[in-house]
Scaffold this active site. Structure first.
Site, mmCIF file in Angstrom:
data_model
loop_
_atom_site.group_PDB
_atom_site.id
_atom_site.type_symbol
_atom_site.label_atom_id
_atom_site.label_comp_id
_atom_site.label_asym_id
_atom_site.label_seq_id
_atom_site.Cartn_x
_atom_site.Cartn_y
_atom_site.Cartn_z
ATOM 1 N N HIS A 162 0.280 -1.213 0.325
ATOM 2 C CA HIS A 162 -0.189 -0.375 0.241
ATOM 3 C C HIS A 162 0.802 1.140 -0.083
ATOM 4 O O HIS A 162 0.547 2.211 0.438
ATOM 5 C CB HIS A 162 -1.052 0.071 1.360
ATOM 6 C CG HIS A 162 -1.861 -1.516 1.553
ATOM 7 N ND1 HIS A 162 -3.022 -1.589 0.762
ATOM 8 C CD2 HIS A 162 -1.494 -2.812 1.820
ATOM 9 C CE1 HIS A 162 -3.363 -2.213 0.874
ATOM 10 N NE2 HIS A 162 -2.421 -3.081 1.822
ATOM 11 N N SER A 283 13.925 21.222 -15.840
ATOM 12 C CA SER A 283 13.119 22.569 -16.670
ATOM 13 C C SER A 283 14.086 23.801 -17.461
ATOM 14 O O SER A 283 14.033 24.283 -16.479
ATOM 15 C CB SER A 283 12.199 22.905 -15.316
ATOM 16 O OG SER A 283 11.650 23.656 -14.724
ATOM 17 N N LYS A 289 15.269 21.930 -10.587
ATOM 18 C CA LYS A 289 14.826 20.615 -11.852
ATOM 19 C C LYS A 289 15.636 19.232 -12.340
ATOM 20 O O LYS A 289 16.659 19.702 -13.046
ATOM 21 C CB LYS A 289 13.465 20.873 -12.620
ATOM 22 C CG LYS A 289 12.431 21.735 -11.580
ATOM 23 C CD LYS A 289 11.609 20.470 -10.397
ATOM 24 C CE LYS A 289 11.301 19.641 -11.366
ATOM 25 N NZ LYS A 289 9.561 19.521 -11.928
ATOM 26 N N GLU A 296 9.588 8.333 -17.097
ATOM 27 C CA GLU A 296 7.950 9.474 -17.404
ATOM 28 C C GLU A 296 7.486 8.052 -18.443
ATOM 29 O O GLU A 296 6.423 7.956 -18.703
ATOM 30 C CB GLU A 296 8.471 10.178 -16.456
ATOM 31 C CG GLU A 296 8.690 10.802 -15.426
ATOM 32 C CD GLU A 296 8.238 12.313 -15.507
ATOM 33 O OE1 GLU A 296 7.348 13.340 -14.697
ATOM 34 O OE2 GLU A 296 9.695 13.076 -16.315
#
Ligand code: ARG
Length: 463
Positions: A162, A283, A289, A296
């Protein structure tokens, strides 16, 4: 419309007007099926040799066909071949060029053959070669994962259920879970390859052919294991492409899970890993970043692969026997699936060996979140307490620890003895993360010795 222009088509004989210009474009597949040119040529060469063997072609005619097809392959590979949309597909483009080059003998090549068994053969040959490339890439990724598992076989980390801290595991154990997923994917791919390796040629349009074709001889040349046993089935079913896409969908599902974990682990909230800079991007606005674009994107690409599986299932559904033009729609989803799978595997096999695990952060994480609570319960059971009672006692210990802002190992012996008199000084060994991992010493367990054994067996299976 002059007779000559209609006759431009391989099948122009029975037509009285030429094809509508947009229909020609709409029905053509050459823009995407040309990638099967090498397999189309190999299939035609095998067919020609067989036609010579059964005396439908003379040795001379066969030789000129074989040479001209080699030359056509050269023309294609050097970018000199002029693909024509009016010739519809890869098959008719190559055949038309053959006739243009050598005349009469070229016109005999299609004896005993139809584009229906030709395309069914080409896709199988093409896909079979792709299966082999993909399997090699899968193996390369497995090797990379194994490398990390070896390096980190006893590095402790929290295991989750979980996404809540559950129990102590090792990084090696976690990596070997990924390895297992890929082992099953490879076995699915091998099944798919074995089933697709059956030769449709000889089925002709749908019913077979009156010519005494030596199918076995063609199959041997093309490396097919078996001959298709039913011509209607062989020209019409694309279940092998569906099976490949289903392998691919399951693989991408697995890779999306790996991706999700890499994304989480690379975040500031986890800080378990550092991804190599050359596999990340920045970024345009936020200077700090470093984004995990590769995992992804792999996670995202699972979507199109699942979609292609559904496309092919829907394409095939309700089709009456035998070949229908619907089947031309099999290629783009299949090809995009192949390209996507290859891209994802390549980038992962390149990246994974350079993922750095952050040992300090992992050590902090493993000692947070009461990952050894179950070990404490098991300890009580070993002292004669029933498991359900042990669960209750440990639950209370966790409650006390939470209230005091402590870990279980930080409660003192008196506090433990107030909960259960069977608890002794030896409890602290059980509460350590290393002791916890060490204790799971059975086949499949997280104990570093067990993981080492899994790794050795896996190494042997790859070599
Ligand atoms: N381009 C076609 C395909 O991809 C080849 C087979 C065409 N057969 C036919 N009877 N029109 O399916």
């Amino acid at each position: 419309m002059s007779d000559k222009e209609i006759k431009n088509k391989t099948w122009g004989g029975r037509f009285t007007e030429s094809t509508d210009a947009f229909v020609e474009e709409f029905t053509a597949s050459v823009s995407f099926d040309q990638r099967m040119y090498a397999h189309d040529i190999a299939g035609s060469q095998a067919h020609a040799r067989m036609l010579a063997k059964i005396d439908i072609l003379s040795e001379q005619e066969c030789a000129s066909i074989l040479t001209a097809l080699d030359e056509i392959q050269q023309e294609i590979e050097t970018g000199q071949f002029a693909w024509r949309v009016d010739l519809e597909d890869v098959h008719m483009n190559i055949e038309a060029r053959l006739v243009e080059k050598i005349g009469e003998p070229g016109k005999k090549l299609h004896t005993g053959r139809s584009r229906n068994d030709q395309v069914a053969t080409d896709i199988r040959l093409y896909l079979r070669a792709q299966c082999d490339t993909i399997d090699a890439e899968l193996k390369r990724l497995q090797n990379a994962i194994l490398g990390i598992a070896e390096q980190e076989s006893d590095t402790l980390m929290p295991g989750f259920t979980h996404l809540q801290v559950a129990q102590v595991i090792t990084v090696g154990h976690h990596m070997m879970a990924w390895f297992e997923m890929l082992t099953r994917d490879r076995s699915r791919l091998a099944d798919c390859r074995a089933r697709l390796n059956s030769m449709p040629l000889g089925s002709a349009a749908l019913a077979g052919t009156p010519f005494p074709l030596d199918r076995q001889y063609v199959a041997e040349q093309l490396g097919f294991d078996t001959l298709s046993r039913n011509s209607l089935d062989a020209v019409s079913d694309r279940d092998f492409a569906i099976e490949f896409c289903s392998f691919a969908a399951i693989l991408l599902m697995h890779m999306s899970r790996m991706s999700e974990e890499l994304v989480l682990w690379a975040s500031q909230q986890f800080e378990f890993i550092e991804l190599p800079d050359r596999f990340c991007t920045g970024s345009s606005i936020m200077p700090q970043k470093k984004n995990p674009d590769v995992p992804e994107l792999v996670r995202g690409k699972s979507g199109r692969v699942f979609g292609h599986l559904v496309s092919l299932l829907t394409l095939m559904k309700s089709q009456v026997l035998a070949y229908n033009k619907d089947n031309q729609e099999d290629k783009e989803p299949l090809f995009d699936t192949i390209d996507t799978v290859k891209g994802c595997l390549r980038v992962y096999a390149d990246m994974v060996p350079h993922v750095q695990f952050k040992h300090q952060q992992l050590a902090l994480a493993v000692n947070k979140g009461y990952a050894t609570a179950t070990d404490l319960a098991d300890y009580l059971v070993s002292k004669g307490v029933a498991f359900r009672d042990a669960h209750e006692i440990v639950g209370r210990a966790v409650r006390i620890a939470i209230d005091q802002g402590k870990e279980l190992a930080e409660l003192d012996l008196a506090e433990y003895q107030a909960l259960s008199t069977v608890i002794g000084e030896d409890v602290y060994a059980v509460l350590s993360a290393a002791g916890s991992a060490q204790s799971k010493n059975l086949v499949g367990g997280t104990c570093p010795d067990q993981v080492q054994q899994q790794i050795s067996a896996a190494r042997a299976s790859l070599d």
